[in-house]
Design a protein around this motif. Structure first.
Motif, PDB file in Angstrom:
ATOM      1  N   ASN A   1       0.814  -1.219   0.000  1.00 35.88           N
ATOM      2  CA  ASN A   1       0.000   0.000   0.000  1.00 35.88           C
ATOM      3  C   ASN A   1       0.846   1.268   0.000  1.00 35.88           C
ATOM      4  OD1 ASN A   1      -2.281  -1.608   0.095  1.00 35.88           O
ATOM      5  ND2 ASN A   1      -2.366  -1.570   2.327  1.00 35.88           N
ATOM      6  N   ARG A   2       2.087   1.167   0.412  1.00 32.62           N
ATOM      7  CA  ARG A   2       2.972   2.338   0.469  1.00 32.62           C
ATOM      8  C   ARG A   2       3.788   2.517  -0.808  1.00 32.62           C
ATOM      9  NH1 ARG A   2       5.737   3.059   6.099  1.00 32.62           N
ATOM     10  NH2 ARG A   2       6.134   5.045   5.089  1.00 32.62           N
ATOM     11  N   MET A   3       3.669   1.585  -1.725  1.00 36.01           N
ATOM     12  CA  MET A   3       4.447   1.628  -2.962  1.00 36.01           C
ATOM     13  C   MET A   3       3.628   2.262  -4.084  1.00 36.01           C
ATOM     14  SD  MET A   3       7.251   0.342  -2.115  1.00 36.01           S
ATOM     15  CE  MET A   3       7.742  -0.344  -0.571  1.00 36.01           C
ATOM     16  N   ALA A   4       4.327   2.784  -5.084  1.00 37.90           N
ATOM     17  CA  ALA A   4       3.657   3.312  -6.272  1.00 37.90           C
ATOM     18  C   ALA A   4       2.934   2.177  -6.999  1.00 37.90           C
ATOM     19  CB  ALA A   4       4.668   3.989  -7.195  1.00 37.90           C
ATOM     20  N   SER A   5       3.499   0.986  -6.916  1.00 37.39           N
ATOM     21  CA  SER A   5       2.917  -0.214  -7.509  1.00 37.39           C
ATOM     22  C   SER A   5       3.333  -1.391  -6.630  1.00 37.39           C
ATOM     23  CB  SER A   5       3.457  -0.407  -8.923  1.00 37.39           C
ATOM     24  OG  SER A   5       3.109  -1.681  -9.409  1.00 37.39           O
ATOM     25  N   PRO A   6       2.514  -2.431  -6.519  1.00 35.63           N
ATOM     26  CA  PRO A   6       2.945  -3.586  -5.722  1.00 35.63           C
ATOM     27  C   PRO A   6       3.978  -4.451  -6.446  1.00 35.63           C
ATOM     28  CG  PRO A   6       0.748  -3.961  -6.593  1.00 35.63           C
ATOM     29  CD  PRO A   6       1.134  -2.550  -6.952  1.00 35.63           C
ATOM     30  N   VAL A   7       4.179  -4.184  -7.748  1.00 34.94           N
ATOM     31  CA  VAL A   7       5.130  -4.971  -8.538  1.00 34.94           C
ATOM     32  C   VAL A   7       6.083  -4.024  -9.269  1.00 34.94           C
ATOM     33  CG1 VAL A   7       5.399  -6.640 -10.412  1.00 34.94           C
ATOM     34  CG2 VAL A   7       3.430  -6.806  -8.864  1.00 34.94           C
TER      35      VAL A   7
ATOM     36  N   GLU B   1       9.751   6.081  -2.876  1.00 36.50           N
ATOM     37  CA  GLU B   1       8.825   5.457  -1.935  1.00 36.50           C
ATOM     38  C   GLU B   1       9.462   4.265  -1.212  1.00 36.50           C
ATOM     39  OE1 GLU B   1       7.878   3.611  -5.988  1.00 36.50           O
ATOM     40  OE2 GLU B   1       8.539   5.534  -5.219  1.00 36.50           O
ATOM     41  N   ILE B   2      10.401   3.607  -1.863  1.00 35.27           N
ATOM     42  CA  ILE B   2      11.130   2.509  -1.210  1.00 35.27           C
ATOM     43  C   ILE B   2      12.182   3.085  -0.276  1.00 35.27           C
ATOM     44  CG2 ILE B   2      12.609   0.501  -1.591  1.00 35.27           C
ATOM     45  CD1 ILE B   2      11.081   0.077  -4.245  1.00 35.27           C
ATOM     46  N   ALA B   3      12.860   4.150  -0.727  1.00 24.82           N
ATOM     47  CA  ALA B   3      13.876   4.801   0.109  1.00 24.82           C
ATOM     48  C   ALA B   3      13.282   5.395   1.383  1.00 24.82           C
ATOM     49  CB  ALA B   3      14.606   5.879  -0.690  1.00 24.82           C
ATOM     50  N   GLU B   4      11.989   5.734   1.360  1.00 31.02           N
ATOM     51  CA  GLU B   4      11.343   6.231   2.577  1.00 31.02           C
ATOM     52  C   GLU B   4      11.237   5.146   3.640  1.00 31.02           C
ATOM     53  OE1 GLU B   4       7.571   8.118   1.936  1.00 31.02           O
ATOM     54  OE2 GLU B   4       8.386   9.410   0.354  1.00 31.02           O
ATOM     55  N   LEU B   5      11.113   3.899   3.211  1.00 28.23           N
ATOM     56  CA  LEU B   5      10.998   2.782   4.145  1.00 28.23           C
ATOM     57  C   LEU B   5      12.345   2.224   4.570  1.00 28.23           C
ATOM     58  CD1 LEU B   5       8.088   0.739   2.534  1.00 28.23           C
ATOM     59  CD2 LEU B   5       8.013   2.078   4.641  1.00 28.23           C
ATOM     60  N   TRP B   6      13.259   2.105   3.623  1.00 29.04           N
ATOM     61  CA  TRP B   6      14.544   1.454   3.885  1.00 29.04           C
ATOM     62  C   TRP B   6      15.675   2.244   3.235  1.00 29.04           C
ATOM     63  CZ3 TRP B   6      10.923  -2.151   1.383  1.00 29.04           C
ATOM     64  CH2 TRP B   6      10.184  -2.899   2.307  1.00 29.04           C
TER      65      TRP B   6
END
Length: 92
Positions: free
Chosen positions: A13-19, A43-48
């Motif tokens: 849900n936090r990604m621009a796309s799940p794939v 959006e990935i860099a925000e998490l990790w």
């Protein structure tokens, strides 16, 4: 070569796309694959910030097998492989 990364659960849900599909020039390990994803997608860099954080905070499967059964983040990925990232849920 193309490798597909599938995010599941609340992480999706936090990604621009799940794939996400990543084109790699040659076989690479998961560490380099996640470094590439983190640098390419805010959006990935925000998490990790590092592949090690992904590994610590999520279950990573390569072709449906836990990477801990192989070489962890040093596991080599090949064209057509798919990676699933599942959140680790804690209760208390």
């Amino acid at each position: 070569m193309t490798v597909e990364i599938r995010f599941r659960g609340p992480i999706a849900n936090r990604m621009a796309s799940p794939v996400y599909k990543v084109e790699l020039p040659i076989s690479e390990d998961l560490r380099n694959l996640f470094e590439r994803l983190i640098s390419m997608h805010p959006e990935i860099a925000e998490l990790w910030k590092t592949p090690e954080e992904v590994d610590r905070e999520a279950l990573i499967l390569c072709n449906e097998a836990d990477i801990a059964l192989f070489d962890g983040l040093d596991t080599q990925v090949q064209s057509g492989d798919y990676i699933i990232v599942l959140p680790i849920v804690h209760g208390g």
